[in-house]
Scaffold this motif. Structure first.
Motif, mmCIF file in Angstrom:
data_model
loop_
_atom_site.group_PDB
_atom_site.id
_atom_site.type_symbol
_atom_site.label_atom_id
_atom_site.label_comp_id
_atom_site.label_asym_id
_atom_site.label_seq_id
_atom_site.Cartn_x
_atom_site.Cartn_y
_atom_site.Cartn_z
ATOM 1 N N PHE A 141 0.839 -1.199 0.000
ATOM 2 C CA PHE A 141 0.000 0.000 0.000
ATOM 3 C C PHE A 141 0.877 1.254 0.000
ATOM 4 C CE2 PHE A 141 -2.373 3.150 2.658
ATOM 5 C CZ PHE A 141 -3.434 3.390 1.796
ATOM 6 N N MET A 142 1.893 1.277 0.846
ATOM 7 C CA MET A 142 2.816 2.409 0.881
ATOM 8 C C MET A 142 3.542 2.569 -0.459
ATOM 9 S SD MET A 142 4.375 1.916 4.746
ATOM 10 C CE MET A 142 5.475 3.359 4.649
ATOM 11 N N ASP A 143 3.964 1.454 -1.028
ATOM 12 C CA ASP A 143 4.661 1.507 -2.322
ATOM 13 C C ASP A 143 3.745 2.052 -3.414
ATOM 14 O OD1 ASP A 143 6.943 0.468 -1.167
ATOM 15 O OD2 ASP A 143 6.577 -1.588 -1.846
ATOM 16 N N ALA A 144 2.489 1.598 -3.406
ATOM 17 C CA ALA A 144 1.550 2.029 -4.437
ATOM 18 C C ALA A 144 1.301 3.532 -4.379
ATOM 19 C CB ALA A 144 0.231 1.266 -4.295
ATOM 20 N N LEU A 145 1.334 4.101 -3.183
ATOM 21 C CA LEU A 145 1.108 5.542 -3.019
ATOM 22 C C LEU A 145 2.418 6.323 -2.966
ATOM 23 C CD1 LEU A 145 -1.814 5.567 -0.412
ATOM 24 C CD2 LEU A 145 -1.938 5.818 -2.894
ATOM 25 N N LYS A 146 3.530 5.602 -3.240
ATOM 26 C CA LYS A 146 4.867 6.221 -3.267
ATOM 27 C C LYS A 146 5.194 6.901 -1.923
ATOM 28 C CE LYS A 146 5.114 6.879 -8.268
ATOM 29 N NZ LYS A 146 4.138 5.811 -8.543
ATOM 30 N N ILE A 147 4.901 6.185 -0.860
ATOM 31 C CA ILE A 147 5.203 6.664 0.492
ATOM 32 C C ILE A 147 6.416 5.895 0.987
ATOM 33 C CG2 ILE A 147 4.384 6.778 2.880
ATOM 34 C CD1 ILE A 147 1.531 6.930 1.683
ATOM 35 N N ASP A 148 7.515 6.580 1.142
ATOM 36 C CA ASP A 148 8.745 5.926 1.565
ATOM 37 C C ASP A 148 8.748 5.650 3.059
ATOM 38 O OD1 ASP A 148 11.563 5.056 1.042
ATOM 39 O OD2 ASP A 148 11.990 6.691 2.451
ATOM 40 N N GLN A 149 8.190 6.565 3.838
ATOM 41 C CA GLN A 149 8.241 6.442 5.289
ATOM 42 C C GLN A 149 6.987 7.053 5.899
ATOM 43 O OE1 GLN A 149 11.176 8.772 7.697
ATOM 44 N NE2 GLN A 149 12.101 6.770 8.069
ATOM 45 N N ALA A 150 6.478 6.451 6.982
ATOM 46 C CA ALA A 150 5.254 6.950 7.605
ATOM 47 C C ALA A 150 5.282 6.691 9.103
ATOM 48 C CB ALA A 150 4.032 6.282 6.987
ATOM 49 N N ILE A 151 4.456 7.446 9.806
ATOM 50 C CA ILE A 151 4.167 7.160 11.205
ATOM 51 C C ILE A 151 3.061 6.107 11.209
ATOM 52 C CG2 ILE A 151 3.282 8.095 13.373
ATOM 53 C CD1 ILE A 151 4.332 10.846 12.394
ATOM 54 N N LEU A 152 3.260 5.016 11.948
ATOM 55 C CA LEU A 152 2.276 3.942 11.999
ATOM 56 C C LEU A 152 1.618 3.908 13.371
ATOM 57 C CD1 LEU A 152 4.141 0.979 10.242
ATOM 58 C CD2 LEU A 152 2.765 2.797 9.217
ATOM 59 N N ALA A 153 0.293 3.803 13.376
ATOM 60 C CA ALA A 153 -0.447 3.682 14.626
ATOM 61 C C ALA A 153 -1.564 2.677 14.432
ATOM 62 C CB ALA A 153 -1.015 5.037 15.054
ATOM 63 N N GLY A 154 -1.781 1.802 15.412
ATOM 64 C CA GLY A 154 -2.836 0.813 15.258
ATOM 65 C C GLY A 154 -3.151 0.101 16.553
ATOM 66 N N PHE A 155 -4.165 -0.770 16.471
ATOM 67 C CA PHE A 155 -4.547 -1.601 17.606
ATOM 68 C C PHE A 155 -4.919 -2.980 17.094
ATOM 69 C CE2 PHE A 155 -8.484 0.219 16.037
ATOM 70 C CZ PHE A 155 -9.420 -0.817 16.158
ATOM 71 N N ASP A 156 -4.782 -3.996 17.956
ATOM 72 C CA ASP A 156 -5.122 -5.367 17.617
ATOM 73 C C ASP A 156 -4.366 -5.786 16.352
ATOM 74 O OD1 ASP A 156 -7.049 -7.623 18.446
ATOM 75 O OD2 ASP A 156 -7.515 -7.382 16.304
ATOM 76 N N TRP A 157 -5.062 -6.253 15.299
ATOM 77 C CA TRP A 157 -4.364 -6.599 14.062
ATOM 78 C C TRP A 157 -3.505 -5.429 13.568
ATOM 79 C CZ3 TRP A 157 -7.540 -9.527 9.788
ATOM 80 C CH2 TRP A 157 -7.842 -10.822 10.239
ATOM 81 N N GLY A 158 -4.023 -4.230 13.721
ATOM 82 C CA GLY A 158 -3.299 -3.061 13.233
ATOM 83 C C GLY A 158 -1.994 -2.837 13.958
ATOM 84 N N SER A 159 -1.987 -3.013 15.283
ATOM 85 C CA SER A 159 -0.742 -2.815 16.020
ATOM 86 C C SER A 159 0.238 -3.940 15.715
ATOM 87 C CB SER A 159 -1.001 -2.733 17.532
ATOM 88 O OG SER A 159 -1.519 -3.947 18.031
ATOM 89 N N ARG A 160 -0.251 -5.152 15.581
ATOM 90 C CA ARG A 160 0.627 -6.275 15.225
ATOM 91 C C ARG A 160 1.272 -6.026 13.862
ATOM 92 N NH1 ARG A 160 0.126 -11.489 17.211
ATOM 93 N NH2 ARG A 160 -1.991 -10.979 17.899
ATOM 94 N N THR A 161 0.460 -5.533 12.918
ATOM 95 C CA THR A 161 0.975 -5.226 11.589
ATOM 96 C C THR A 161 2.046 -4.139 11.647
ATOM 97 O OG1 THR A 161 -1.126 -5.845 10.557
ATOM 98 C CG2 THR A 161 0.327 -4.397 9.296
ATOM 99 N N ALA A 162 1.763 -3.087 12.394
ATOM 100 C CA ALA A 162 2.728 -1.992 12.539
ATOM 101 C C ALA A 162 4.009 -2.481 13.213
ATOM 102 C CB ALA A 162 2.107 -0.853 13.332
ATOM 103 N N ASP A 163 3.869 -3.352 14.219
ATOM 104 C CA ASP A 163 5.033 -3.871 14.928
ATOM 105 C C ASP A 163 5.934 -4.679 13.993
ATOM 106 O OD1 ASP A 163 3.984 -2.753 17.213
ATOM 107 O OD2 ASP A 163 3.130 -4.619 17.967
ATOM 108 N N ILE A 164 5.316 -5.506 13.152
ATOM 109 C CA ILE A 164 6.100 -6.331 12.231
ATOM 110 C C ILE A 164 6.822 -5.460 11.213
ATOM 111 C CG2 ILE A 164 5.920 -8.044 10.374
ATOM 112 C CD1 ILE A 164 3.669 -9.335 12.027
ATOM 113 N N ILE A 165 6.150 -4.442 10.705
ATOM 114 C CA ILE A 165 6.801 -3.538 9.754
ATOM 115 C C ILE A 165 7.973 -2.829 10.420
ATOM 116 C CG2 ILE A 165 6.487 -1.457 8.345
ATOM 117 C CD1 ILE A 165 3.592 -2.371 7.897
ATOM 118 N N ALA A 166 7.787 -2.390 11.670
ATOM 119 C CA ALA A 166 8.868 -1.717 12.394
ATOM 120 C C ALA A 166 10.060 -2.645 12.607
ATOM 121 C CB ALA A 166 8.357 -1.199 13.741
ATOM 122 N N ALA A 167 9.782 -3.940 12.812
ATOM 123 C CA ALA A 167 10.853 -4.900 13.050
ATOM 124 C C ALA A 167 11.577 -5.298 11.768
ATOM 125 C CB ALA A 167 10.293 -6.146 13.739
#
Length: 219
Positions: A141-167
């Motif tokens: 999704f970030m690649d499709a919108l040409k977003i190189d870097q973003a602030i990620l915030a989420g909960f439940d599935w969203g926080s797990r997803t953000a955590d994996i991307i950060a790792a």
């Protein structure tokens, strides 16, 4: 200039959750400056439920999906990705998005796979919601919108997803707000059964495992 604490307060106020500190995944001092636009030093209070809908939804083909998403704020502002949990959807952030947009952020709220208007591009794609698959969806999704870097915030599935991307892709993460705690599942450990009392607390998981995958994870 808005601080990390102020940003976290905006997320917490809109979601009806407690304020959490914004953990730093800073690239360097120059990007740190660009990620904090001019704005009020404090976030205005908002009554939960003040906003119930997003004005309009967009879509973009990204990886395996046609992703439906909402957008708010200036097009060239620092990007914030708000990632919802299961079984909720992007409307979890209807109060959060305008708060952050008002602080000068470009706010993007995508439907995760199996939710809302997000659809698989091919009927042959296996329907799965494993944590790595959803994380790859957001990278695409970030690649499709040409977003190189973003602030990620989420909960439940969203926080797990953000955590994996950060790792796994730390360069793509400016900062992280993980409202469910820092959580990445140890898949191997999940093969071992938990104590009966613990398993009892997760009774509803068995209900959903017995439902058709197309209902649980989307068309």
């Amino acid at each position: 200039m808005i601080s990390r604490r102020t940003f976290s307060k905006a997320v917490g106020l809109g979601a009806g959750a407690a304020s959490v500190p914004l953990s730093g995944f800073r690239a360097d001092a120059s990007t740190e400056t660009t990620a904090r636009p001019p704005g009020a030093a404090s976030v205005p209070a908002v009554t939960p439920g003040t906003h119930t809908e997003f004005p309009a939804l967009k879509s973009v083909k990204a990886g395996l999906l046609d992703v439906g998403y909402a957008e708010a704020g200036p097009a060239h502002g620092p990007v914030v990705l708000l990632l919802h949990g299961w079984p909720y959807d992007i409307h979890s952030f209807t109060d959060v998005a305008p708060l952050l947009a008002g602080q000068g952020y470009r706010v993007l709220v995508p439907y995760l796979r199996g939710h809302g208007s997000t659809r698989f591009l091919s009927h042959r794609t296996p329907r799965t919601a494993e944590q790595s698959a959803v994380a790859l969806d957001i990278i695409a999704f970030m690649d499709a919108l040409k977003i190189d870097q973003a602030i990620l915030a989420g909960f439940d599935w969203g926080s797990r997803t953000a955590d994996i991307i950060a790792a796994l892709w730390p360069r793509r993460v400016k900062s992280l707000v993980s409202t469910s705690g820092y959580l990445i599942t140890d898949v191997r450990a999940q093969l071992e059964p938990a104590l009966p009392a613990v398993e009892h607390n997760w009774w509803y998981q068995w209900y959903f495992y017995r439902t058709p995958l197309t209902w649980t994870y989307g068309a």
